[in-house]
Design a protein around this motif. Structure first.
Motif, short mmCIF file in Angstrom:
data_model
loop_
_atom_site.label_atom_id
_atom_site.label_comp_id
_atom_site.label_asym_id
_atom_site.label_seq_id
_atom_site.Cartn_x
_atom_site.Cartn_y
_atom_site.Cartn_z
N UNK A 15 0.83 -1.21 0.00
CA UNK A 15 0.00 0.00 0.00
C UNK A 15 0.87 1.27 0.00
N UNK A 16 2.02 1.21 0.66
CA UNK A 16 2.92 2.37 0.68
C UNK A 16 3.38 2.69 -0.74
N UNK A 17 3.75 1.68 -1.49
CA UNK A 17 4.15 1.89 -2.89
C UNK A 17 2.99 2.51 -3.67
N UNK A 18 1.78 2.01 -3.44
CA UNK A 18 0.60 2.53 -4.14
C UNK A 18 0.35 4.00 -3.81
N UNK A 19 0.71 4.44 -2.61
CA UNK A 19 0.52 5.86 -2.25
C UNK A 19 1.59 6.74 -2.87
N UNK A 20 2.82 6.25 -2.94
CA UNK A 20 3.95 7.08 -3.37
C UNK A 20 4.20 7.02 -4.88
N UNK A 21 4.19 5.83 -5.46
CA UNK A 21 4.58 5.63 -6.86
C UNK A 21 3.82 6.49 -7.86
N UNK A 22 2.50 6.65 -7.73
CA UNK A 22 1.79 7.45 -8.74
C UNK A 22 2.24 8.91 -8.79
N UNK A 23 2.85 9.38 -7.72
CA UNK A 23 3.30 10.78 -7.68
C UNK A 23 4.74 10.94 -8.13
N UNK A 24 5.47 9.83 -8.21
CA UNK A 24 6.89 9.89 -8.52
C UNK A 24 7.22 9.24 -9.88
N UNK A 25 6.77 8.02 -10.08
CA UNK A 25 7.17 7.24 -11.26
C UNK A 25 6.77 7.91 -12.58
N UNK A 26 5.50 8.32 -12.77
CA UNK A 26 5.14 8.90 -14.08
C UNK A 26 5.94 10.16 -14.44
N UNK A 27 6.15 11.03 -13.47
CA UNK A 27 6.91 12.26 -13.74
C UNK A 27 8.35 11.96 -14.13
N UNK A 28 8.98 11.04 -13.42
CA UNK A 28 10.35 10.64 -13.78
C UNK A 28 10.39 10.02 -15.16
N UNK A 29 9.42 9.14 -15.43
CA UNK A 29 9.38 8.50 -16.75
C UNK A 29 9.22 9.53 -17.87
N UNK A 30 8.29 10.47 -17.69
CA UNK A 30 8.08 11.49 -18.74
C UNK A 30 9.34 12.31 -18.96
#
Length: 156
Positions: A15-30
């Motif tokens: 659940x921690x990953x689910x809270x944090x990843x959507x705010x970090x991973x897409x921006x880094x990827x873009x």
């Protein structure tokens, strides 16, 4: 499976990953995708990935979303609207439902696609493949009441 991949899958299912990843991973990827002119996605180090450009359902504006994908032998891709196991469907799935004509950036090439929501037996088979490919999808589905949407992106 390499030990690092097992650890990554366990972390990804939390659940921690689910809270944090959507705010970090897409921006880094873009950002990395733009800097490398479409040749690199950081998340693709874990899973194959595309940048989906779809028309916003409400805005009508192009929306770019990095997504993990399951490349298919026929040249299409399966994408999973897991939203990291969060309650609502991700916005990109609503965009594709309203505007199925889209584009993916795949290995530095922009490819026009048409999205099709998978249902019935086709969805069941794709879901089994997705779970074999990335087991944390099972944890994501277990956390939400909604059925996770799966799409096939077919080349136009």
């Amino acid at each position: 499976m390499p030990p690092g991949e097992q650890l990554l899958q366990r972390i990804s299912a939390t659940r921690t990953f689910a809270r944090i990843a959507p705010h970090v991973v897409p921006g880094l990827d873009r950002a990395v995708h733009r800097l490398t002119r479409g040749k690199v996605l950081l998340s693709a180090r874990m899973l194959p990935g595309v940048i989906l450009t779809a028309t916003g359902a409400r805005s009508g504006q192009p929306r770019r979303t990095p997504l993990a994908c399951l490349p298919q032998e026929d040249g299409s891709w399966i994408v999973v609207g897991s939203n990291f196991g969060r309650p609502g469907h991700p916005a990109w799935t609503g965009n594709l439902l309203k505007n199925p004509e889209a584009e993916v950036s795949w290995h530095g090439r922009d490819i026009p696609v048409r999205a099709r929501l998978l249902t019935g037996g086709e969805r069941t088979r794709a879901w089994r493949t997705a779970l074999a490919f990335w087991p944390p999808y099972a944890a994501y589905q277990a956390r939400v009441a909604r059925e996770i949407r799966l799409f096939r992106l077919e080349r136009r």
